[in-house]
Design a protein around this motif. Structure first.
Motif, PDB file in Angstrom:
ATOM      1  N   PHE A 121     -13.602 -19.291 -48.765  1.00 17.47           N
ATOM      2  CA  PHE A 121     -13.409 -20.236 -49.862  1.00 17.47           C
ATOM      3  C   PHE A 121     -14.159 -19.792 -51.116  1.00 17.47           C
ATOM      4  CE2 PHE A 121     -12.717 -23.408 -46.269  1.00 17.47           C
ATOM      5  CZ  PHE A 121     -11.341 -23.251 -46.301  1.00 17.47           C
ATOM      6  N   ALA A 122     -15.318 -19.171 -50.938  1.00 14.98           N
ATOM      7  CA  ALA A 122     -16.049 -18.637 -52.097  1.00 14.98           C
ATOM      8  C   ALA A 122     -15.245 -17.512 -52.752  1.00 14.98           C
ATOM      9  CB  ALA A 122     -17.430 -18.146 -51.678  1.00 14.98           C
ATOM     10  N   CYS A 123     -14.615 -16.678 -51.935  1.00 19.03           N
ATOM     11  CA  CYS A 123     -13.773 -15.597 -52.474  1.00 19.03           C
ATOM     12  C   CYS A 123     -12.618 -16.172 -53.271  1.00 19.03           C
ATOM     13  CB  CYS A 123     -13.251 -14.724 -51.342  1.00 19.03           C
ATOM     14  SG  CYS A 123     -14.488 -13.675 -50.568  1.00 19.03           S
ATOM     15  N   ASN A 124     -12.004 -17.220 -52.750  1.00 25.59           N
ATOM     16  CA  ASN A 124     -10.904 -17.857 -53.476  1.00 25.59           C
ATOM     17  C   ASN A 124     -11.397 -18.451 -54.785  1.00 25.59           C
ATOM     18  OD1 ASN A 124      -9.042 -17.168 -51.539  1.00 25.59           O
ATOM     19  ND2 ASN A 124      -9.083 -19.153 -50.531  1.00 25.59           N
ATOM     20  N   ALA A 125     -12.573 -19.082 -54.756  1.00 26.91           N
ATOM     21  CA  ALA A 125     -13.139 -19.659 -55.978  1.00 26.91           C
ATOM     22  C   ALA A 125     -13.420 -18.569 -57.004  1.00 26.91           C
ATOM     23  CB  ALA A 125     -14.420 -20.433 -55.655  1.00 26.91           C
ATOM     24  N   LEU A 126     -13.927 -17.434 -56.550  1.00 30.00           N
ATOM     25  CA  LEU A 126     -14.191 -16.318 -57.451  1.00 30.00           C
ATOM     26  C   LEU A 126     -12.898 -15.818 -58.088  1.00 30.00           C
ATOM     27  CD1 LEU A 126     -16.016 -14.075 -58.640  1.00 30.00           C
ATOM     28  CD2 LEU A 126     -15.504 -12.763 -56.574  1.00 30.00           C
ATOM     29  N   ASP A 174     -16.135 -27.850 -50.872  1.00 32.39           N
ATOM     30  CA  ASP A 174     -17.081 -28.511 -51.769  1.00 32.39           C
ATOM     31  C   ASP A 174     -18.477 -27.890 -51.699  1.00 32.39           C
ATOM     32  OD1 ASP A 174     -15.125 -30.230 -52.646  1.00 32.39           O
ATOM     33  OD2 ASP A 174     -15.769 -31.911 -51.367  1.00 32.39           O
ATOM     34  N   GLU A 175     -18.783 -27.200 -50.601  1.00 29.67           N
ATOM     35  CA  GLU A 175     -20.105 -26.607 -50.397  1.00 29.67           C
ATOM     36  C   GLU A 175     -20.259 -25.243 -51.061  1.00 29.67           C
ATOM     37  OE1 GLU A 175     -20.865 -26.283 -46.235  1.00 29.67           O
ATOM     38  OE2 GLU A 175     -20.789 -28.446 -45.902  1.00 29.67           O
ATOM     39  N   VAL A 176     -19.165 -24.613 -51.445  1.00 29.59           N
ATOM     40  CA  VAL A 176     -19.242 -23.230 -51.905  1.00 29.59           C
ATOM     41  C   VAL A 176     -19.043 -23.096 -53.407  1.00 29.59           C
ATOM     42  CG1 VAL A 176     -18.416 -22.321 -49.699  1.00 29.59           C
ATOM     43  CG2 VAL A 176     -16.792 -22.691 -51.544  1.00 29.59           C
ATOM     44  N   THR A 177     -19.572 -21.984 -53.907  1.00 28.71           N
ATOM     45  CA  THR A 177     -19.328 -21.575 -55.280  1.00 28.71           C
ATOM     46  C   THR A 177     -18.986 -20.094 -55.263  1.00 28.71           C
ATOM     47  OG1 THR A 177     -21.639 -21.007 -55.691  1.00 28.71           O
ATOM     48  CG2 THR A 177     -20.951 -23.270 -56.212  1.00 28.71           C
ATOM     49  N   ALA A 178     -18.419 -19.615 -56.341  1.00 33.04           N
ATOM     50  CA  ALA A 178     -17.979 -18.222 -56.415  1.00 33.04           C
ATOM     51  C   ALA A 178     -19.131 -17.233 -56.309  1.00 33.04           C
ATOM     52  CB  ALA A 178     -17.212 -17.991 -57.715  1.00 33.04           C
ATOM     53  N   ASP A 179     -20.359 -17.654 -56.585  1.00 38.42           N
ATOM     54  CA  ASP A 179     -21.496 -16.714 -56.538  1.00 38.42           C
ATOM     55  C   ASP A 179     -22.091 -16.600 -55.145  1.00 38.42           C
ATOM     56  OD1 ASP A 179     -22.626 -19.222 -56.439  1.00 38.42           O
ATOM     57  OD2 ASP A 179     -24.128 -18.815 -57.981  1.00 38.42           O
ATOM     58  N   GLN A 180     -21.457 -17.138 -54.130  1.00 35.87           N
ATOM     59  CA  GLN A 180     -21.996 -17.089 -52.779  1.00 35.87           C
ATOM     60  C   GLN A 180     -21.402 -15.975 -51.925  1.00 35.87           C
ATOM     61  OE1 GLN A 180     -21.122 -21.219 -51.849  1.00 35.87           O
ATOM     62  NE2 GLN A 180     -23.307 -21.637 -51.750  1.00 35.87           N
ATOM     63  N   ILE A 181     -20.692 -15.062 -52.523  1.00 35.69           N
ATOM     64  CA  ILE A 181     -20.099 -13.955 -51.775  1.00 35.69           C
ATOM     65  C   ILE A 181     -21.186 -12.938 -51.471  1.00 35.69           C
ATOM     66  CG2 ILE A 181     -18.410 -12.078 -51.841  1.00 35.69           C
ATOM     67  CD1 ILE A 181     -16.836 -13.857 -53.818  1.00 35.69           C
ATOM     68  N   PRO A 182     -21.324 -12.513 -50.215  1.00 38.21           N
ATOM     69  CA  PRO A 182     -22.338 -11.510 -49.911  1.00 38.21           C
ATOM     70  C   PRO A 182     -21.985 -10.186 -50.587  1.00 38.21           C
ATOM     71  CG  PRO A 182     -20.921 -11.876 -48.012  1.00 38.21           C
ATOM     72  CD  PRO A 182     -20.524 -12.884 -49.053  1.00 38.21           C
ATOM     73  N   THR A 183     -22.985  -9.428 -50.949  1.00 38.55           N
ATOM     74  CA  THR A 183     -22.719  -8.159 -51.621  1.00 38.55           C
ATOM     75  C   THR A 183     -22.633  -7.029 -50.608  1.00 38.55           C
ATOM     76  OG1 THR A 183     -25.075  -7.838 -51.960  1.00 38.55           O
ATOM     77  CG2 THR A 183     -23.848  -8.862 -53.752  1.00 38.55           C
ATOM     78  N   VAL A 184     -21.847  -6.038 -50.948  1.00 35.93           N
ATOM     79  CA  VAL A 184     -21.683  -4.857 -50.097  1.00 35.93           C
ATOM     80  C   VAL A 184     -22.457  -3.727 -50.731  1.00 35.93           C
ATOM     81  CG1 VAL A 184     -20.038  -3.194 -49.206  1.00 35.93           C
ATOM     82  CG2 VAL A 184     -19.405  -5.597 -49.334  1.00 35.93           C
ATOM     83  N   GLU A 185     -23.272  -3.088 -49.968  1.00 31.59           N
ATOM     84  CA  GLU A 185     -24.059  -1.948 -50.480  1.00 31.59           C
ATOM     85  C   GLU A 185     -23.285  -0.666 -50.304  1.00 31.59           C
ATOM     86  OE1 GLU A 185     -26.850  -2.420 -52.118  1.00 31.59           O
ATOM     87  OE2 GLU A 185     -26.680  -4.534 -51.718  1.00 31.59           O
TER      88      GLU A 185
END
Length: 123
Positions: A38-43, A112-123
């Motif tokens: 859902f965070a990915c969709n929001a982003l 409702d709990e997620v935002t677009a900035d909650q996507i984990p980052t890939v190194e």
């Protein structure tokens, strides 16, 4: 929405129409993966994801779909021929949307709990 459309396009590319029925999900979806999905969709609704974000979102989406139709590990899934991965991915997509349709209250709470900035980052 763009991520969702891209994922569906990629999941179904090169496959013939499948007669497979949507199986009953083996497991409820992982809530952490659902939140990231859902965070990915929001982003994707706010801006174009970076390459790292798109890679992470794609991996999360595939893992989420796979968890609903198979006990296979993500690593084993990646070793399958492309046609078999596509079939499993499409079955997982159908199962995910069936689950979301049947659990709309849970889906809304998670969204409702997620935002677009909650996507984990890939190194």
């Amino acid at each position: 929405m763009r991520t969702h459309i891209l994922a569906v396009t990629l999941a179904t590319a090169g496959t013939a129409p499948l007669a497979d029925t949507v199986p009953e999900p083996r497991f409820p979806p992982d809530r952490t993966d659902l939140r990231f999905y859902f965070a990915c969709n929001a982003l994707a609704e706010t801006r174009l994801p970076s390459f790292g974000e798109a890679s992470t979102c794609g991996m999360i989406f595939e893992r989420l779909k796979l968890s609903l139709v198979s006990q296979m590990s993500f690593e084993d899934f990646n070793q399958l021929p492309l046609r078999e991965r596509n079939k499993l991915s499409l079955r997982g997509y159908r199962a995910l949307h069936l689950w979301m349709d049947e659990h709309q209250k849970v889906v809304e709470l998670l969204k409702d709990e997620v935002t677009a900035d909650q996507i984990p980052t890939v190194e």
